[in-house]
Design an enzyme around this catalytic site. Sequence first.
Site, short mmCIF file in Angstrom:
data_model
loop_
_atom_site.label_atom_id
_atom_site.label_comp_id
_atom_site.label_asym_id
_atom_site.label_seq_id
_atom_site.Cartn_x
_atom_site.Cartn_y
_atom_site.Cartn_z
N HIS A 181 59.41 18.92 31.12
CA HIS A 181 60.78 17.30 31.57
C HIS A 181 61.53 17.43 31.40
O HIS A 181 61.68 18.11 29.67
CB HIS A 181 60.16 15.69 31.98
CG HIS A 181 60.73 15.05 31.41
ND1 HIS A 181 60.82 14.07 32.66
CD2 HIS A 181 62.01 14.98 30.86
CE1 HIS A 181 62.04 13.42 32.10
NE2 HIS A 181 62.25 13.18 31.42
N THR A 232 61.81 20.19 40.51
CA THR A 232 60.42 19.76 40.21
C THR A 232 58.86 19.56 40.93
O THR A 232 58.47 20.13 40.06
CB THR A 232 60.64 18.23 40.94
OG1 THR A 232 61.78 17.68 39.67
CG2 THR A 232 59.77 17.54 40.29
N ARG A 255 68.27 22.42 33.70
CA ARG A 255 67.41 22.45 34.64
C ARG A 255 67.93 23.56 35.33
O ARG A 255 66.88 24.07 36.02
CB ARG A 255 68.70 21.15 35.42
CG ARG A 255 68.85 19.48 35.02
CD ARG A 255 67.63 18.43 35.26
NE ARG A 255 67.18 18.68 36.10
CZ ARG A 255 66.31 17.20 36.68
NH1 ARG A 255 65.66 17.86 35.40
NH2 ARG A 255 65.95 16.97 37.75
N ARG A 280 59.60 26.29 35.89
CA ARG A 280 58.27 26.52 36.71
C ARG A 280 58.24 26.61 38.05
O ARG A 280 56.86 26.85 38.75
CB ARG A 280 59.01 24.55 37.65
CG ARG A 280 59.41 23.37 36.37
CD ARG A 280 59.90 22.28 37.07
NE ARG A 280 59.71 20.63 36.31
CZ ARG A 280 60.76 20.12 36.80
NH1 ARG A 280 62.02 20.70 37.59
NH2 ARG A 280 60.39 18.88 35.63
N PHE A 333 52.57 8.15 42.30
CA PHE A 333 51.96 9.02 41.65
C PHE A 333 52.18 8.32 39.79
O PHE A 333 52.05 8.42 38.67
CB PHE A 333 52.84 10.25 41.11
CG PHE A 333 54.18 10.74 41.70
CD1 PHE A 333 54.70 10.49 40.69
CD2 PHE A 333 54.99 9.83 42.71
CE1 PHE A 333 56.22 10.12 40.17
CE2 PHE A 333 56.31 9.40 42.14
CZ PHE A 333 56.76 9.62 40.87
#
Length: 145
Positions: free
Chosen positions: A119, A95, A89, A106, A56
Amino acid sequence: MKTLIIIRPDAVLRGLVGEILTRFEKHSIRVAGLKVMQLDREKAGELYEIHKGKPFYESLLNTMVASPVVVGVLDTDVLDNKSAISLVRKIVGATDPSLAEMGTIRGDFGLRIDQNIIHASDSVDSAVREIPIFFKKEELVKYKC
Ligand code: CMP
């Protein structure tokens, strides 16, 4: 303790910058530096050097240079230092947005793993490496209390 975030092109285009910064500020995490930037492939490659060679990688670079990003340094000194990176986080979420908990950035806004909104440095070592890619020391403010 300071850590790096990048509000990625997908989130900037969707007008989510204020909402994302608010999520950190609600936890008393402070902004020590903030820039709107157009990344080039060299800068994006430096940030994501550990992913070089992965399937990726090229599309990740293409995504990151597609349009402007907002790069920030977050300061968690007012909190327990040990939990700084993990708190950021936790607020960011997993992710892959399809696996991220609702209530995380997210989980609430991410569409796909390659459009995952933000990010955030994943460790103290990563933060120490990533912050100078985008900020000189004198560009970061210090809070006295
Ligand atoms: P980020 O947290 O910025 O760190 C590296 C990025 O690579 C990650 O967000 C994802 O956007 C992307 N990424 C990681 N794994 C994959 C994957 N399997 N397929 C596509 N993109 C990925």
